[in-house]
Write a protein that holds these residues in place. Structure first.
Motif, PDB file in Angstrom:
ATOM      1  N   LEU A  79       0.755  -1.168  -0.103  1.00 30.62           N
ATOM      2  CA  LEU A  79      -0.187   0.060   0.318  1.00 30.62           C
ATOM      3  C   LEU A  79       0.827   1.580   0.124  1.00 30.62           C
ATOM      4  CD1 LEU A  79      -3.019   1.545   0.265  1.00 30.62           C
ATOM      5  CD2 LEU A  79      -2.849   1.027   2.299  1.00 30.62           C
ATOM      6  N   GLN A  80       2.434   1.075   0.767  1.00 28.88           N
ATOM      7  CA  GLN A  80       2.791   2.498   0.685  1.00 28.88           C
ATOM      8  C   GLN A  80       3.102   2.618  -0.905  1.00 28.88           C
ATOM      9  OE1 GLN A  80       5.245   0.436   3.354  1.00 28.88           O
ATOM     10  NE2 GLN A  80       5.040   2.503   5.233  1.00 28.88           N
ATOM     11  N   ALA A  81       4.307   1.663  -1.160  1.00 25.62           N
ATOM     12  CA  ALA A  81       4.544   1.662  -2.418  1.00 25.62           C
ATOM     13  C   ALA A  81       3.415   2.503  -3.678  1.00 25.62           C
ATOM     14  CB  ALA A  81       4.839   0.421  -2.699  1.00 25.62           C
ATOM     15  N   LEU A  82       1.729   1.791  -3.303  1.00 26.20           N
ATOM     16  CA  LEU A  82       1.140   2.060  -4.509  1.00 26.20           C
ATOM     17  C   LEU A  82       0.493   3.943  -3.696  1.00 26.20           C
ATOM     18  CD1 LEU A  82      -0.896   1.013  -6.586  1.00 26.20           C
ATOM     19  CD2 LEU A  82      -2.319   0.551  -4.677  1.00 26.20           C
ATOM     20  N   VAL A  83       0.245   4.168  -2.885  1.00 28.59           N
ATOM     21  CA  VAL A  83       0.245   5.785  -2.982  1.00 28.59           C
ATOM     22  C   VAL A  83       1.237   6.264  -3.335  1.00 28.59           C
ATOM     23  CG1 VAL A  83       0.113   7.207  -1.288  1.00 28.59           C
ATOM     24  CG2 VAL A  83      -1.167   5.112  -0.349  1.00 28.59           C
ATOM     25  N   LYS A  84       2.483   5.744  -3.554  1.00 28.87           N
ATOM     26  CA  LYS A  84       3.585   7.125  -3.933  1.00 28.87           C
ATOM     27  C   LYS A  84       3.257   6.705  -5.380  1.00 28.87           C
ATOM     28  CE  LYS A  84       8.714   7.412  -3.573  1.00 28.87           C
ATOM     29  NZ  LYS A  84       8.140   7.861  -5.247  1.00 28.87           N
ATOM     30  N   ALA A  85       3.294   5.838  -5.831  1.00 26.62           N
ATOM     31  CA  ALA A  85       3.719   5.611  -6.817  1.00 26.62           C
ATOM     32  C   ALA A  85       2.413   6.283  -8.072  1.00 26.62           C
ATOM     33  CB  ALA A  85       3.008   3.807  -8.035  1.00 26.62           C
ATOM     34  N   ASN A  91      -1.839  12.017  -9.088  1.00 28.24           N
ATOM     35  CA  ASN A  91      -3.639  10.643  -8.413  1.00 28.24           C
ATOM     36  C   ASN A  91      -3.526  10.224  -6.805  1.00 28.24           C
ATOM     37  OD1 ASN A  91      -4.885   9.666 -10.792  1.00 28.24           O
ATOM     38  ND2 ASN A  91      -3.207  10.135 -12.209  1.00 28.24           N
ATOM     39  N   GLN A  92      -4.388  10.002  -6.590  1.00 27.32           N
ATOM     40  CA  GLN A  92      -4.813   9.757  -5.131  1.00 27.32           C
ATOM     41  C   GLN A  92      -4.904   8.261  -4.839  1.00 27.32           C
ATOM     42  OE1 GLN A  92      -6.608  12.590  -3.239  1.00 27.32           O
ATOM     43  NE2 GLN A  92      -5.652  14.100  -2.858  1.00 27.32           N
ATOM     44  N   LEU A 283      15.599 -10.950   7.913  1.00 23.74           N
ATOM     45  CA  LEU A 283      15.200 -12.389   7.784  1.00 23.74           C
ATOM     46  C   LEU A 283      15.935 -12.416   5.874  1.00 23.74           C
ATOM     47  CD1 LEU A 283      11.393 -13.376   8.100  1.00 23.74           C
ATOM     48  CD2 LEU A 283      14.124 -14.249   8.626  1.00 23.74           C
ATOM     49  N   THR A 284      16.940 -13.364   5.848  1.00 19.26           N
ATOM     50  CA  THR A 284      16.617 -13.177   3.931  1.00 19.26           C
ATOM     51  C   THR A 284      15.677 -14.008   3.610  1.00 19.26           C
ATOM     52  OG1 THR A 284      18.881 -14.630   4.919  1.00 19.26           O
ATOM     53  CG2 THR A 284      18.179 -15.102   3.149  1.00 19.26           C
ATOM     54  N   CYS A 285      15.222 -13.709   2.577  1.00 17.12           N
ATOM     55  CA  CYS A 285      13.870 -13.822   1.859  1.00 17.12           C
ATOM     56  C   CYS A 285      13.648 -13.391   0.072  1.00 17.12           C
ATOM     57  CB  CYS A 285      13.077 -12.359   2.703  1.00 17.12           C
ATOM     58  SG  CYS A 285      13.342 -10.703   1.942  1.00 17.12           S
ATOM     59  N   ALA A 286      13.008 -13.712  -0.239  1.00 18.23           N
ATOM     60  CA  ALA A 286      12.742 -13.388  -1.871  1.00 18.23           C
ATOM     61  C   ALA A 286      11.533 -11.835  -1.542  1.00 18.23           C
ATOM     62  CB  ALA A 286      12.425 -14.577  -2.545  1.00 18.23           C
ATOM     63  N   ARG A 287      12.704 -10.973  -2.005  1.00 16.19           N
ATOM     64  CA  ARG A 287      12.008  -9.582  -2.490  1.00 16.19           C
ATOM     65  C   ARG A 287      11.306  -9.728  -3.517  1.00 16.19           C
ATOM     66  NH1 ARG A 287      12.245  -4.910  -3.758  1.00 16.19           N
ATOM     67  NH2 ARG A 287      12.007  -2.872  -2.651  1.00 16.19           N
ATOM     68  N   ILE A 288       9.796  -9.139  -3.099  1.00 16.58           N
ATOM     69  CA  ILE A 288       9.153  -8.871  -3.735  1.00 16.58           C
ATOM     70  C   ILE A 288       8.951  -8.007  -4.379  1.00 16.58           C
ATOM     71  CG2 ILE A 288       6.376  -8.397  -4.702  1.00 16.58           C
ATOM     72  CD1 ILE A 288       5.845 -10.718  -3.040  1.00 16.58           C
ATOM     73  N   PRO A 289       9.660  -7.421  -5.983  1.00 17.08           N
ATOM     74  CA  PRO A 289       9.963  -5.590  -6.270  1.00 17.08           C
ATOM     75  C   PRO A 289       8.227  -4.637  -5.898  1.00 17.08           C
ATOM     76  CG  PRO A 289       9.828  -6.959  -8.044  1.00 17.08           C
ATOM     77  CD  PRO A 289       9.470  -7.908  -6.873  1.00 17.08           C
ATOM     78  N   VAL A 290       7.842  -4.142  -5.002  1.00 23.49           N
ATOM     79  CA  VAL A 290       6.761  -3.944  -5.324  1.00 23.49           C
ATOM     80  C   VAL A 290       6.592  -2.316  -5.743  1.00 23.49           C
ATOM     81  CG1 VAL A 290       5.516  -5.039  -2.883  1.00 23.49           C
ATOM     82  CG2 VAL A 290       6.889  -3.166  -2.332  1.00 23.49           C
ATOM     83  N   GLU A 291       7.591  -1.691  -5.981  1.00 24.03           N
ATOM     84  CA  GLU A 291       7.860  -0.393  -5.979  1.00 24.03           C
ATOM     85  C   GLU A 291       7.644  -0.197  -7.848  1.00 24.03           C
ATOM     86  OE1 GLU A 291       9.732  -0.873  -2.584  1.00 24.03           O
ATOM     87  OE2 GLU A 291      10.303  -1.744  -4.498  1.00 24.03           O
ATOM     88  N   ARG A 292       8.228  -1.264  -8.291  1.00 25.29           N
ATOM     89  CA  ARG A 292       8.215  -1.631  -9.409  1.00 25.29           C
ATOM     90  C   ARG A 292       6.394  -2.640 -10.012  1.00 25.29           C
ATOM     91  NH1 ARG A 292      11.755  -6.318 -13.754  1.00 25.29           N
ATOM     92  NH2 ARG A 292       9.954  -5.067 -16.153  1.00 25.29           N
ATOM     93  N   ILE A 293       5.722  -3.315  -9.487  1.00 30.46           N
ATOM     94  CA  ILE A 293       4.847  -3.857  -9.467  1.00 30.46           C
ATOM     95  C   ILE A 293       4.024  -2.118  -9.276  1.00 30.46           C
ATOM     96  CG2 ILE A 293       2.807  -4.409  -8.191  1.00 30.46           C
ATOM     97  CD1 ILE A 293       4.942  -7.081  -7.642  1.00 30.46           C
TER      98      ILE A 293
END
Length: 327
Positions: A79-85, A91-92, A283-293
């Motif tokens: 949600l944070q990434a979506l609001v910024k995008a 847009n809001q 955590l070591t993890c697989a990171r989902i690139p939410v900013e790009r998405i």
């Protein structure tokens, strides 16, 4: 000083401009009113675009109540990434949920009132009734998650199987042989795919995981199973989880047993959001690139708003392994 006085026009003319009655004023009048609104503190781009195009400059984001549960910490990150995008393109984001007994009621209302220009969905099912309703109604939308072939392919997703396998490779390279898998229960395809990626990754190394060492359940069930695994005979040296939220639960259980995460037992997640970063160790993890998405979802929505329905294909974006102290 009000807008009419600043622009040198009547209040009715200002009302005509604000309400998009363009047959009642000239382009020059529009520009004077828009300039006056800017001088009085209105956001120029937003005000002008809204008046000229009759758009709301808002993108709706539908959220399920359970997405805010403790085991769904990824939602806030997205949600944070979506609001910024959305803000980056003036847009809001309007976040909304639904009535429990009428899941589509809120969508019908949004379409009827045109409260938003487009809708973004997540936590989708392949044959998602929300997407089907929006497609049938002509409302632009985009979805974080794959959709059925007969629906508009306005989706962005990650390859959950491929994203899990590098984590397994990393753990095997560090010498781990005894594995377990813990995840949240549910019939969403991505939950099954992450488990599939885990087992396929082990198989590539000639390894198998005992059936008793694989569990998908509720928050409390995951805690109980993690404790049972870590206190049993021949406990796993590596626990792979289906999300950062589950990984954080396992880290807490290990700490409660006096184990040192990262040396006594390795733990991995899948998300790359704040939950994994707040764990100790991280955590070591697989990171989902939410900013790009998020940028892609907003862009897909706005392209449909501006040019109408299109035949864009769905998009798969890769994950990346992020090393923390947990493995």
């Amino acid at each position: 000083m009000d807008v009419a006085a600043a622009a040198g026009v009547s209040r009715q003319t200002v009302s005509n401009v604000i309400n998009g009655r363009d047959s009642y004023y000239s382009e020059a009048t529009f520009e004077r009113v828009a300039a006056a609104m800017r001088s009085l503190g209105y956001r120029p781009n937003r005000a002008a675009q809204t008046m000229r195009s009759r758009r709301t400059m808002q993108v709706g984001y539908h959220i399920f109540g359970e997405q805010l549960d403790s085991m769904q910490g990824f939602t806030l990150h997205f949600l944070q990434a979506l609001v910024k995008a959305a803000a980056d393109v003036d847009n809001q984001v309007l976040v909304f949920t639904h009535h429990r007994d009428d899941p589509l009621g809120v969508f019908k209302d949004l379409v009827a009132r045109r409260t938003v220009d487009a809708v973004i969905l997540s936590e989708s099912r392949v044959d998602d009734e929300r997407a089907r309703f929006l497609a049938d109604s002509g409302m632009p939308f985009a979805c974080f998650g794959r959709l059925a072939p007969d629906l508009p392919q306005q989706w962005v997703d990650v390859d959950n199987v491929a994203g899990m396998q590098p984590l397994v490779d990393l753990l095997v390279a560090e010498g781990h042989q005894r594995f377990a898998y813990l995840g949240v229960d549910g019939d969403q395809y991505w939950k099954a795919e992450r488990l599939e990626g885990f087992t396929a990754g082990l198989a590539r190394h000639g390894l198998r995981v005992p059936k008793a060492s694989v569990y998908r359940g509720t928050d409390d069930g995951i805690r109980r199973r993690a404790r049972r695994l870590l206190t049993g005979k021949n406990p796993p040296t590596a626990i792979v989880t289906g999300s950062d939220s589950v990984g954080a639960v396992v880290v807490n259980v290990a700490h409660s047993l006096g184990l040192k995460v990262g040396s006594d037992v390795a733990v991995t997640g899948f998300d790359g959001g704040a939950v994994g970063l707040l764990a100790e160790p991280t955590l070591t993890c697989a990171r989902i690139p939410v900013e790009r998405i998020s940028r892609e979802l907003v862009a897909r929505c706005l392209r449909q708003v501006e040019t109408g329905p299109n035949n864009e294909p769905g998009l798969i974006v890769p994950t990346e392994v992020v090393r923390g102290g947990s493995a």
